[in-house]
Design an enzyme around this catalytic site. Structure first.
Site, PDB file in Angstrom:
ATOM      1  N   ALA A 156       0.841  -1.192   0.000  1.00 50.84           N
ATOM      2  CA  ALA A 156       0.000   0.000   0.000  1.00 50.84           C
ATOM      3  C   ALA A 156       0.874   1.238   0.000  1.00 50.84           C
ATOM      4  CB  ALA A 156      -0.911  -0.001   1.222  1.00 50.84           C
ATOM      5  N   GLY A 167       1.278  -5.603   1.157  1.00 51.52           N
ATOM      6  CA  GLY A 167       0.027  -5.818   0.446  1.00 51.52           C
ATOM      7  C   GLY A 167       0.208  -6.492  -0.893  1.00 51.52           C
ATOM      8  N   GLU A 188       0.200 -10.070  -0.041  1.00 58.02           N
ATOM      9  CA  GLU A 188      -1.174 -10.433   0.317  1.00 58.02           C
ATOM     10  C   GLU A 188      -2.051 -10.535  -0.924  1.00 58.02           C
ATOM     11  OE1 GLU A 188      -1.472  -8.367   4.734  1.00 58.02           O
ATOM     12  OE2 GLU A 188      -1.314  -7.088   2.966  1.00 58.02           O
ATOM     13  N   GLU A 237       5.843  -4.673   7.325  1.00 56.73           N
ATOM     14  CA  GLU A 237       4.991  -3.688   7.995  1.00 56.73           C
ATOM     15  C   GLU A 237       5.537  -3.214   9.342  1.00 56.73           C
ATOM     16  OE1 GLU A 237       2.187  -5.786   5.152  1.00 56.73           O
ATOM     17  OE2 GLU A 237       3.920  -6.298   6.383  1.00 56.73           O
TER      18      GLU A 237
END
Length: 255
Positions: free
Chosen positions: A64, A110, A113, A133
């Site tokens: 992100a 992300g 993911e 993260e």
């Protein structure tokens, strides 16, 4: 301007991330574009497989875009950004046709993911996987601790999520997270997708539902989809609808 493109040719759809200047990092607009494309694919019965690719040689997806979420208030961060991303990635995971992530470069946060939401993954030898993260003071928010826990061993997931270690393509292949490591991952994924053109579309779809139900991937929806599909093909369903329209009592044949 769209940064997530959808192209369909010969029964194979390609979803392409196109934000290479930001390492294909997700913005809110990109998430919504991905969601819209997934909705369109779900309604397209002619598509047999979906390839998820990305522009540029530096990253499949860096996760992100920090600039997009850094100043979001905590309540909105949880409600809109995290839950919204979950909803959209789950939408990708629930597509009825098989999906293949083509990881031509690094997939972090992300991006990893996103690849995990696909059915299988093909990876370039020099690409790596990571969940970085904690290095910016947050935790995985788009299924990194949940969906990934069903796909890779717990110690490996902890290496990435707790210690920030990067995982090589070869190690990802060894634990089964990656189906194939190839110098030309897109060509390899296209060859895999091409084999689906020789299989039964309905059997492939039902097999995917059965596997998802077995591993707890949206189990309730998968079981009800299987049951509803079976009953929709029955003579009992046809008789029930016909009786309702004719305003008469149904006589079910039991077939």
């Amino acid at each position: 301007m769209s940064a997530v493109h959808l192209e369909i040719a010969g029964g194979i759809a390609t979803l392409r991330l196109d934000n290479p200047a930001r390492l294909n990092a997700f913005t809110p607009a990109m998430l919504e574009q991905l969601a819209a494309h997934c909705e369109a694919l779900d309604r397209d019965g002619a598509v047999r497989a979906v390839l998820l690719t990305a522009e540029g040689g530096r990253a499949f997806c860096a996760g992100a875009d920090i600039r997009a979420w850094a100043d979001i208030p905590p309540a909105e961060f949880a409600r809109l950004w995290v839950r919204g991303g979950h909803r959209i990635f789950d939408r990708l995971a629930r597509l009825p046709m098989p999906t293949i992530a083509v990881i031509q470069a690094h997939a972090f946060g992300g991006g990893l993911e996103l690849a995990a939401a696909c059915d299988i993954r093909v990876m370039a030898p020099g690409a790596t996987l990571a969940l970085p993260e904690t290095q910016v003071g947050i935790v995985p928010g788009w299924s990194g601790t949940q969906r990934l826990s069903r796909l890779i061993p717990e110690p490996l997931l902890k290496e990435m999520a707790l210690f920030g270690r990067r995982i090589s393509a070869e190690r990802a292949l060894a634990v089964g997270f990656v189906a194939e490591v190839a110098e030309e991952p897109l060509a390899a994924a296209q060859a895999i997708a091409g084999r689906l053109l020789e299989t039964s579309p309905r059997a492939t779809e039902v097999a995917k539902y059965m596997i998802h139900a077995a591993v707890g991937e949206d189990r309730d929806a998968m079981i009800e989809a299987l049951g509803s599909g079976m009953i929709a093909a029955s003579a009992d369903k046809a008789e029930g609808v016909a009786a309702f329209v004719a305003k008469r009592k149904p006589v079910f044949p039991g077939t």
